[in-house]
Motif scaffolding. Structure first.
Motif, short mmCIF file in Angstrom:
data_model
loop_
_atom_site.label_atom_id
_atom_site.label_comp_id
_atom_site.label_asym_id
_atom_site.label_seq_id
_atom_site.Cartn_x
_atom_site.Cartn_y
_atom_site.Cartn_z
N ILE A 100 21.87 98.95 36.84
CA ILE A 100 22.58 100.40 36.36
C ILE A 100 21.95 101.31 37.52
O ILE A 100 20.72 101.37 37.87
N ARG A 101 22.96 102.21 37.75
CA ARG A 101 22.62 103.31 38.70
C ARG A 101 22.18 104.27 37.74
O ARG A 101 22.65 105.00 36.73
N TRP A 102 20.74 104.65 38.17
CA TRP A 102 20.01 105.39 37.13
C TRP A 102 18.77 106.11 37.91
O TRP A 102 18.12 105.49 38.75
N MET A 137 14.47 96.73 40.84
CA MET A 137 13.88 97.18 39.66
C MET A 137 14.23 98.84 39.76
O MET A 137 13.65 99.42 40.82
N THR A 138 14.65 99.59 38.79
CA THR A 138 14.95 101.08 38.89
C THR A 138 14.37 101.31 37.41
O THR A 138 14.84 100.95 36.57
N TYR A 139 13.28 102.30 37.62
CA TYR A 139 12.68 102.60 36.19
C TYR A 139 13.79 103.50 35.49
O TYR A 139 14.47 104.26 35.76
N ASN A 140 14.07 102.92 34.06
CA ASN A 140 15.14 103.37 33.33
C ASN A 140 14.73 103.26 31.78
O ASN A 140 14.65 102.11 31.23
N SER A 141 14.47 104.33 31.22
CA SER A 141 14.22 104.44 29.91
C SER A 141 15.59 104.13 28.92
O SER A 141 15.39 103.80 27.70
N GLU A 264 4.10 109.19 39.23
CA GLU A 264 4.60 108.51 38.02
C GLU A 264 5.90 107.79 38.58
O GLU A 264 6.65 108.32 39.41
N PRO A 265 6.43 106.79 37.64
CA PRO A 265 7.48 105.98 38.12
C PRO A 265 8.77 106.61 38.15
O PRO A 265 9.74 106.25 38.62
N ARG A 275 17.59 106.73 45.92
CA ARG A 275 16.42 105.81 46.04
C ARG A 275 15.83 105.45 44.86
O ARG A 275 16.20 106.11 43.83
N THR A 276 15.78 104.23 44.59
CA THR A 276 15.16 103.35 43.40
C THR A 276 13.62 103.52 43.54
O THR A 276 12.96 103.47 44.44
#
Length: 353
Positions: A100-102, A137-141, A264-265, A275-276
């Motif tokens: 997901i683009r995030w 991996m993209t940090y994504n809540s 922080e991530p 950028r991810t």
């Protein structure tokens, strides 16, 4: 413990508590009443959710995550014009490799945008993909919110009710608060408040591979898999990511300055919107790690592996299986950048040199 006390003294932590081999060996609070006050743990909520998902997997409420498409829980994905979304699995959500683009904050500002909508789950599912699931991996809540919704569906109750019955109650965790989204789904990526001593219990449960006081919460195999590194972080981030747990390594004698900066991530610079936060290891991120792992394949002799929960503003649960050690640090700082607590305080004071 004098070295640990000296290391944390300049930072006025809200709390710092440590257990070794299941016995409390250090406990310090800025104010005595902070021991009993449930406080925000921010993104450490993600690791608590991971434990709850392991319980659900173990009980058969959810199938093994690797081959289960999330479209089983979100049938609206069948109508999505991007067929790659139907390839997304529970494992992709757990390891934040959804495609997901995030961008959590800055640039796309994805997290605040989600929280301003009336339907968080629908908003996350509607986001475009920047690539197929399982590669980066993209940090994504947002994916944590999807996992919370899936757990609620599978358990047939709210996530908080499931936690009370299957985790909090048996561990004696009574004082907590948990936020919900506009649909009444408990927040999967943040929003939980717990006492420091209860965070220590959760770390100890994971250290004991899903067992506590003779009660088996989830299998040892699931406990091991949940903290097995899957995707390697790329600079400036350090370590790797597992099932909503961070993983790291430490070589006794290393100077903190030689490790990656403890950013922080979610802090991707706003001038780099494409950028991810992290990249996958050469192996496919959607596959189960076997034998060697992303973080351990190139480990130096004498290196200590550990895993941890991490929340904005200085919330941490560190677990060091090799030393049978659990350490909890909490803070109420608004600073995004934190010291490398493990390298600067925990490891030098508590691990062999």
């Amino acid at each position: 413990m004098n070295r640990l006390n000296a290391a944390i003294a300049p930072y006025s932590l809200r709390s710092c508590i440590v257990s070794r081999r299941g016995r409390l060996v250090f406990e310090q609070y800025r104010q005595p009443d902070m021991a009993q006050e449930p406080a925000k743990i921010n993104s450490c909520t993600k690791s608590v959710l991971s434990i709850l998902l392991c319980i659900a997997f173990d009980r058969g409420l959810l199938p093994a995550p690797a081959g289960v498409p999330i479209s089983l829980f979100f049938p609206q994905l069948a109508r999505d014009p991007d067929p790659r979304k139907r390839e997304m699995t529970l494992l992709h959500l757990l390891t934040m490799t959804s495609g997901i683009r995030w961008q959590e904050f800055g640039g796309l500002n994805s997290f605040p945008r989600m929280t301003r909508t009336p339907d968080w789950v629908g908003h996350v599912l509607a986001q475009p993909l920047f690539e197929a699931p399982g590669h980066k991996m993209t940090y994504n809540s947002g994916v944590s919110q999807l996992l919370s919704a899936i757990l609620s569906q599978a358990a047939g109750m709210t996530v908080a009710a499931f936690a009370e019955r299957s985790l909090f109650g048996p561990l004696g965790i009574e004082a907590y608060a948990w936020e919900t989204d506009p649909q009444g789904i408990h927040t999967g990526g943040f929003g939980l408040r717990l006492r420091p001593a209860d965070l220590l219990k959760l770390g100890q449960l994971q250290l004991q591979r899903g067992s506590w006081g003779g009660h088996r919460f989830y299998s040892a195999e699931l406990a091991d898999t949940a903290v097995q590194p899957v995707v390697q972080a790329s600079p400036p981030y350090d370590g790797a990511y597992a099932w909503h747990w961070w993983c790291g390594t430490y070589k006794p004698g290393d100077l903190p300055g030689k490790r990656a900066t403890s950013v922080e991530p979610w802090d991707v610079p706003p001038d780099e919107p494409g950028r991810t936060a992290t990249d996958s290891s050469p192996s496919h991120a959607g596959e189960e790690a076997e034998g060697s792992s992303a973080a351990s394949s190139n480990m130096r002799p004498g290196t200590i592996s550990y895993y941890y929960a991490r929340g904005f503003g200085g919330q941490y649960i560190y677990v060091v299986p090799q030393a049978e050690l659990v350490a909890v640090l909490t803070q109420d700082s608004r600073k995004r950048k934190q010291p490398d607590w493990f390298a600067e305080a925990i490891a030098p004071a508590l691990l062999p040199r």
